[in-house]
Design a protein around this motif. Structure first.
Motif, PDB file in Angstrom:
ATOM      1  N   ALA A 216       0.737  -1.322   0.005  1.00  0.00           N
ATOM      2  CA  ALA A 216       0.041   0.185  -0.144  1.00  0.00           C
ATOM      3  C   ALA A 216       0.666   1.255   0.047  1.00  0.00           C
ATOM      4  N   PHE A 217       1.875   1.016   0.683  1.00  0.00           N
ATOM      5  CA  PHE A 217       2.761   2.292   0.802  1.00  0.00           C
ATOM      6  C   PHE A 217       3.381   2.821  -0.392  1.00  0.00           C
ATOM      7  N   MET A 218       4.288   1.753  -0.863  1.00  0.00           N
ATOM      8  CA  MET A 218       4.919   2.037  -1.995  1.00  0.00           C
ATOM      9  C   MET A 218       3.923   2.344  -3.399  1.00  0.00           C
ATOM     10  N   LYS A 219       2.833   1.670  -3.411  1.00  0.00           N
ATOM     11  CA  LYS A 219       1.934   1.919  -4.283  1.00  0.00           C
ATOM     12  C   LYS A 219       1.258   3.512  -4.372  1.00  0.00           C
ATOM     13  N   ARG A 220       0.887   4.117  -3.035  1.00  0.00           N
ATOM     14  CA  ARG A 220       0.696   5.271  -3.034  1.00  0.00           C
ATOM     15  C   ARG A 220       1.729   6.360  -3.433  1.00  0.00           C
ATOM     16  N   LEU A 221       2.981   6.028  -3.033  1.00  0.00           N
ATOM     17  CA  LEU A 221       3.989   7.108  -3.313  1.00  0.00           C
ATOM     18  C   LEU A 221       4.022   6.890  -4.940  1.00  0.00           C
ATOM     19  N   SER A 222       3.796   5.695  -5.359  1.00  0.00           N
ATOM     20  CA  SER A 222       4.136   5.684  -6.892  1.00  0.00           C
ATOM     21  C   SER A 222       3.005   6.363  -7.474  1.00  0.00           C
ATOM     22  N   GLY A 223       1.706   6.319  -6.998  1.00  0.00           N
ATOM     23  CA  GLY A 223       0.705   7.266  -7.478  1.00  0.00           C
ATOM     24  C   GLY A 223       0.934   8.725  -7.612  1.00  0.00           C
ATOM     25  N   VAL A 224       1.658   9.064  -6.609  1.00  0.00           N
ATOM     26  CA  VAL A 224       1.899  10.524  -6.326  1.00  0.00           C
ATOM     27  C   VAL A 224       3.044  10.996  -7.442  1.00  0.00           C
ATOM     28  N   VAL A 225       4.028  10.119  -7.436  1.00  0.00           N
ATOM     29  CA  VAL A 225       5.322  10.524  -8.315  1.00  0.00           C
ATOM     30  C   VAL A 225       4.987  10.473  -9.675  1.00  0.00           C
TER      31      VAL A 225
ATOM     32  N   SER B 149       4.947  12.259   4.683  1.00  0.00           N
ATOM     33  CA  SER B 149       3.823  12.560   4.859  1.00  0.00           C
ATOM     34  C   SER B 149       3.248  13.747   4.025  1.00  0.00           C
ATOM     35  N   GLU B 150       4.211  14.721   3.927  1.00  0.00           N
ATOM     36  CA  GLU B 150       3.821  15.956   2.967  1.00  0.00           C
ATOM     37  C   GLU B 150       3.637  15.409   1.264  1.00  0.00           C
ATOM     38  N   LEU B 151       4.735  14.626   1.157  1.00  0.00           N
ATOM     39  CA  LEU B 151       4.623  14.302  -0.374  1.00  0.00           C
ATOM     40  C   LEU B 151       3.274  13.382  -0.776  1.00  0.00           C
TER      41      LEU B 151
END
Lengths: 328, 89
Positions: A52-61, B81-83
């Motif tokens: 879940a974490f790496m997916k969310r970050l991937s979505g943001v990037v 968190s901010e990102l």
């Protein structure tokens, strides 16, 4: 080595046999199969998930990445546009490397100035002790401790900057490689644009390059933030140095030095006596001439000079050391 | 699957690593939601180490999007968190 890899996710259109047979042979050696043995990542990860974490970050990037390029209607134009943007970014990263190097050099310069101040204070502390002015020695040493703190902070920052610099240099090299790879591939892709699968590949190439540009952009931002923090601190140290709080200690305007000078003239006679005694009696103790700039507190040496029943250093060395240590 | 470590590059990680990575990812996620900086750093480090250990770096000349993305080395909880927050707003 310069390949744009096909993405093997089943949820995207798969490359058709005909075009991939034109493109794949060139791709095969350097390509990494994006999903292992062709399995879909979505399948591997399960429908909802995991990671879940790496997916969310991937979505943001990737959302950021989509903003890197203003996509134009014709994907072929997007290819040219992203190539131009990459060239611009390469310029920026190169400038970033130069900025970090400049900030690092500034810190090095400040550190050497602070070190010189610390050495001066060390000498002053010795000088004060030689004149039995423990109060002055204490003052000099406590100022020196303050400088040591500053130096330690600079050292930490210097390490961070060096790490940033090394990272940016590697980023530049990778970016350079990617830009070259992209340039050679985009013409191939444009040439085969009429095939639907080539359009998919263009889409993926653009997504991949946007993502990596976005990553590079974030790395540059971090480097710039570090530089900005350091410049603020470096400015404070510069002000401190300019105000004379650190460097002017040995100048005539410095009260510590003035006291030392005053005390030293009255101690001069005693010191000279001690030196004479030292010259008369033969001994194996080291000459005080070695003292200036030495790092340890002067008690031992000073005691030696005053008592020095056995000291018989070279006469010239003693005179030199008197001028340097005892004289005003 | 392709995982990008921000500021570093992409790694190809075999699908067999999924269970292990999922567990480590969950620890990062948990630390993030409980705002436990120390646990966050520890979990992120473990995930980072595992990906580098199990994965193979993807050549810089290979251009493809990532399936998953990991923060840059030493990222702080507040930074991340901010990102992530910038997406939710």
């Amino acid at each position: 080595m310069a390949e744009i890899c096909p993405n093997t996710r089943p949820n995207r259109p798969m490359p058709g046999e005909d075009v991939s047979s034109q493109l794949e042979p060139a791709m095969a050696p350097g390509c990494v199969d994006a999903a292992g043995a062709g399995a879909s990542v979505d399948v591997v990860l399960g429908r909802n998930g995991g990671m879940a974490f790496m997916k969310r970050l991937s979505g943001v990037v990737q959302a950021k990445a989509n903003k890197v390029l203003d996509r134009v209607e014709d994907p072929r134009e997007t290819l040219d546009l992203s190539y131009e943007k990459q060239l611009e970014q390469l310029q920026q990263v190169r400038k970033g490397v130069a900025d970090v190097a400049t900030a690092r050099k500034r810190i090095e310069l400040q550190a050497s100035q602070l070190q010189a101040s610390a050495n001066k204070l060390q000498d002053q502390a010795k000088q004060a002790l030689a004149q039995n002015r423990e109060d002055l020695a204490r003052e000099a040493l406590s100022r020196r401790a303050g400088i040591a703190d500053q130096l330690e902070q600079l050292r930490v920052q210097h390490e961070q900057l060096q790490a940033q610099e090394e990272k940016l240099v590697i980023t530049t090299q990778q970016l350079q490689t990617r830009v070259e790879a992209f340039r050679s591939q985009k013409e191939t892709l444009k040439a085969s644009y009429t095939a639907a699968e080539a359009q998919t590949k263009i889409g993926e190439a653009v997504s991949g390059i946007s993502e990596s540009m976005s990553d590079t952009g974030m790395a540059m931002q971090r480097a710039q933030d570090k530089i900005a923090n350091m410049q603020a601190r470096a400015g404070a140290v510069d002000e401190l140095l300019a105000s004379g709080a650190l460097t002017d200690l040995t100048g005539s305007s410095d009260p510590l030095q003035a006291e030392l000078d005053k005390a030293s003239s009255s101690n001069q006679v005693e010191l000279e006596l001690a030196q004479l005694k030292g010259q008369l009696a033969p001994a194996d103790a080291p000459a005080i001439a070695a003292a200036p700039g030495a790092s340890d507190a002067g008690d031992a040496e000073d005691a030696e000079v005053v008592d020095a029943p056995g000291a018989a250093p070279a006469p010239g060395a003693d005179l030199f050391s008197l001028k340097k240590d005892g004289g005003a | 699957m392709i995982i990008r470590i921000l500021g570093d590059g992409q790694f190809e990680v075999p699908d067999s690593a999924k269970a292990k990575l999922d567990e480590l990812d969950a620890a990062v996620d948990h630390a993030l939601s409980t705002k436990d900086e120390e646990a966050f750093q520890r979990a992120l480090n473990a995930l980072d180490t595992e990906i580098r250990e199990l994965g193979t770096p993807v050549a810089a000349s290979t251009i493809l999007p990532s399936d998953l993305i990991l923060p840059h080395e030493g990222a702080s909880l507040s930074e991340i968190s901010e990102l992530l927050g910038s997406e939710e707003i």
